[in-house]
Design a protein around this motif. Structure first.
Motif, short mmCIF file in Angstrom:
data_model
loop_
_atom_site.label_atom_id
_atom_site.label_comp_id
_atom_site.label_asym_id
_atom_site.label_seq_id
_atom_site.Cartn_x
_atom_site.Cartn_y
_atom_site.Cartn_z
N LYS A 61 0.83 -1.21 0.00
CA LYS A 61 0.00 0.00 0.00
C LYS A 61 0.86 1.27 0.00
CE LYS A 61 -3.71 2.18 2.73
NZ LYS A 61 -3.00 3.40 3.18
N GLU A 62 1.89 1.28 0.85
CA GLU A 62 2.64 2.53 1.03
C GLU A 62 3.66 2.81 -0.07
OE1 GLU A 62 3.98 3.52 4.89
OE2 GLU A 62 2.16 2.82 5.88
N GLU A 118 1.60 4.45 -2.70
CA GLU A 118 1.22 5.83 -2.40
C GLU A 118 2.42 6.78 -2.38
OE1 GLU A 118 -0.75 5.45 1.32
OE2 GLU A 118 -2.62 4.65 0.47
N GLN A 119 3.53 6.33 -1.82
CA GLN A 119 4.68 7.22 -1.64
C GLN A 119 5.62 7.27 -2.84
OE1 GLN A 119 6.83 6.96 2.09
NE2 GLN A 119 5.03 6.14 3.17
#
Length: 453
Positions: A269-270, A273-274
């Motif tokens: 997930k991260e 996003e990042q």
């Protein structure tokens, strides 16, 4: 040369010194012979004519007249040795190379520059003082001749330098043109990997698997995590195999130890996003760090957990690769904070020789990989991580979201590798490569064993 010295001297400073001695020998001997041969026969004949012995001719005619050439060889050997010494960190010889390799592993530019700049300064200082010594040893009558030669040589060097720059620019232009034409004719998928056995094997396996569906792949070896990760971010590479623990602790700065599944979901997930990066399916195995010792050491100190080492740690040497030594959240610094003790010293070396160093008693404890076949080969004891300092290191391919979106067939193909290999599988395949097996043959075996080819 280091490879030839290792079987005789083991690892550490001794093989490094021996190898550097051999490296330095050639330019010194070659320049000495060239210098002595450059002395005109008439001068030597004149020396004989006034009754000089062979010893006197050598020390009063041949060596003084050829001193600038001899010193040139010594200066070349010295500067070269200082540069080559940085490689000795891979065999646990330490030195400024530690800064360079640790910096490369973690993409720490200040650390890289510290090692590189200090090495360069050391080389320049050594060359400067040897230059002063050369002037001191050169007779006054030869100094004017030497200056004229140097002036002519400087002009030649400038011309050669300009020619090299022009050729380099032309070559780069032709390369870019050729590269562009190749890219237009057929897409090539660039797969990168880190610089140790399992990563090399995974890179070859993924490349071979994508070749089987009609893609042309190019597999390249880079250094540590940050070099590979930044290659993906910048678009210089298309994909590479990474570990959940590496991204979880070092890229996302997470500290709470979770299950492999929870860790993967957070990472997936991260990084999306990042960093705009797509996470493929898990390959199945968990290559986490394990602290290992020999059976003899485990029995001698009754070691079962990492905490059991504490009373003896001050007299023990811990070995591992350069990356483990600097990883704040899941490497040696984290181990120190979590368990509250330090080893006598940390010996940084290439991961491939840490196991032999442990067996030979050069180090007492090793930061090993859970899927490394040499754990079983050498009957090493992996101590329980009773304070959970190491996160799970399950492996999966990563790529930019844009690449994944434009290549759905690649993501679909790589999804077929989901949970295909377990820890024992990887120990077996890694050991095959470590014991001399061809990496492409082993990669093919990994796929055929599971019915994927």
């Amino acid at each position: 040369m280091f490879a030839f010295a290792l079987p005789v001297f083991g690892i550490g400073a001794k093989p490094a010194i021996f190898a550097l001695f051999l490296y330095a020998l050639l330019p010194i001997l070659k320049n000495t012979l060239l210098g002595i041969k450059s002395v005109k026969p008439a001068v030597i004949q004149a020396g004989r004519g006034i009754g000089m012995s062979k010893r006197q001719i050598m020390f009063k005619i041949e060596i003084p007249l050829s001193i600038s050439i001899i010193m040139g060889g010594i200066r070349i050997a010295t500067v070269t040795s200082i540069g080559v010494t940085t490689i000795a960190t891979l065999i646990a010889a330490g030195g400024l190379g530690d800064f360079i390799y640790r910096g490369l592993s973690t993409f720490n530019m200040p650390m890289i520059l510290t090692g590189a700049v200090l090495s360069a300064i050391l080389a320049l200082i050594a060359d400067f003082f040897l230059g002063l010594l050369e002037k001191k040893l050169t007779s006054e009558g030869l100094k004017d001749i030497t200056r004229k030669r140097k002036k002519t040589k400087n002009i030649q060097n400038i011309i050669i330098g300009i020619a090299i720059i022009i050729i380099a620019i032309m070559g780069y232009s032709l390369f870019k043109k050729s590269d562009s034409q190749t890219a237009n004719s057929k897409e090539k998928i660039t797969i990168v990997h880190k610089n140790y056995t399992e990563q090399r094997l995974l890179g070859a396996t993924i490349g071979l698997y994508l070749d089987s569906i009609g893609y042309e792949t190019e597999v390249k070896e880079l250094g540590g995590t940050m070099l590979c990760f930044n290659a993906i971010k910048s678009g210089e590479a298309d994909l590479y195999p990474e570990y959940t623990g590496t991204l979880y602790a070092n890229m996302l700065n997470r500290k709470t130890i979770l299950s492999p599944e929870e860790t993967y979901e957070i990472v997936k997930k991260e990084i999306d996003e990042q960093f705009d990066i797509y996470a493929g399916s898990l390959l199945g195995f968990n290559d986490t760090y394990v602290i290992s010792v020999t059976e003899e050491t485990a029995k001698k100190y009754n070691l079962k957990t990492i905490s059991d080492i504490e009373p003896y740690a001050g007299d023990m040497l811990l070995g591992g690769d350069s990356e483990f030594g600097t990883r704040e959240l899941d490497g040696y610094p984290a181990l120190q904070r979590k368990y509250g003790f330090e080893f006598e010293a940390y010996k940084s070396m290439d991961q491939g020789i840490t196991y032999k160093a442990l067996v030979d008693g050069i180090i007492d404890v090793n930061a090993s990989y859970a899927t490394d076949g040499r754990l079983k080969k050498y009957n090493l004891v992996s101590l329980e991580d009773d304070k959970n300092v190491f996160p799970p290191f399950t492996c999966f391919p990563i790529m930019k979201n844009g690449f994944a979106d434009s290549h759905p067939d690649i993501t679909k193909t790589l999804d077929k590798l989901k949970n295909v290999w377990d820890d024992k599988d990887m120990q077996k395949y890694n050991l095959m490569v470590d014991e001399g097996g061809d990496i492409n043959d082993v990669a093919r075996l990994m796929l055929t064993d599971k019915g994927l080819l």
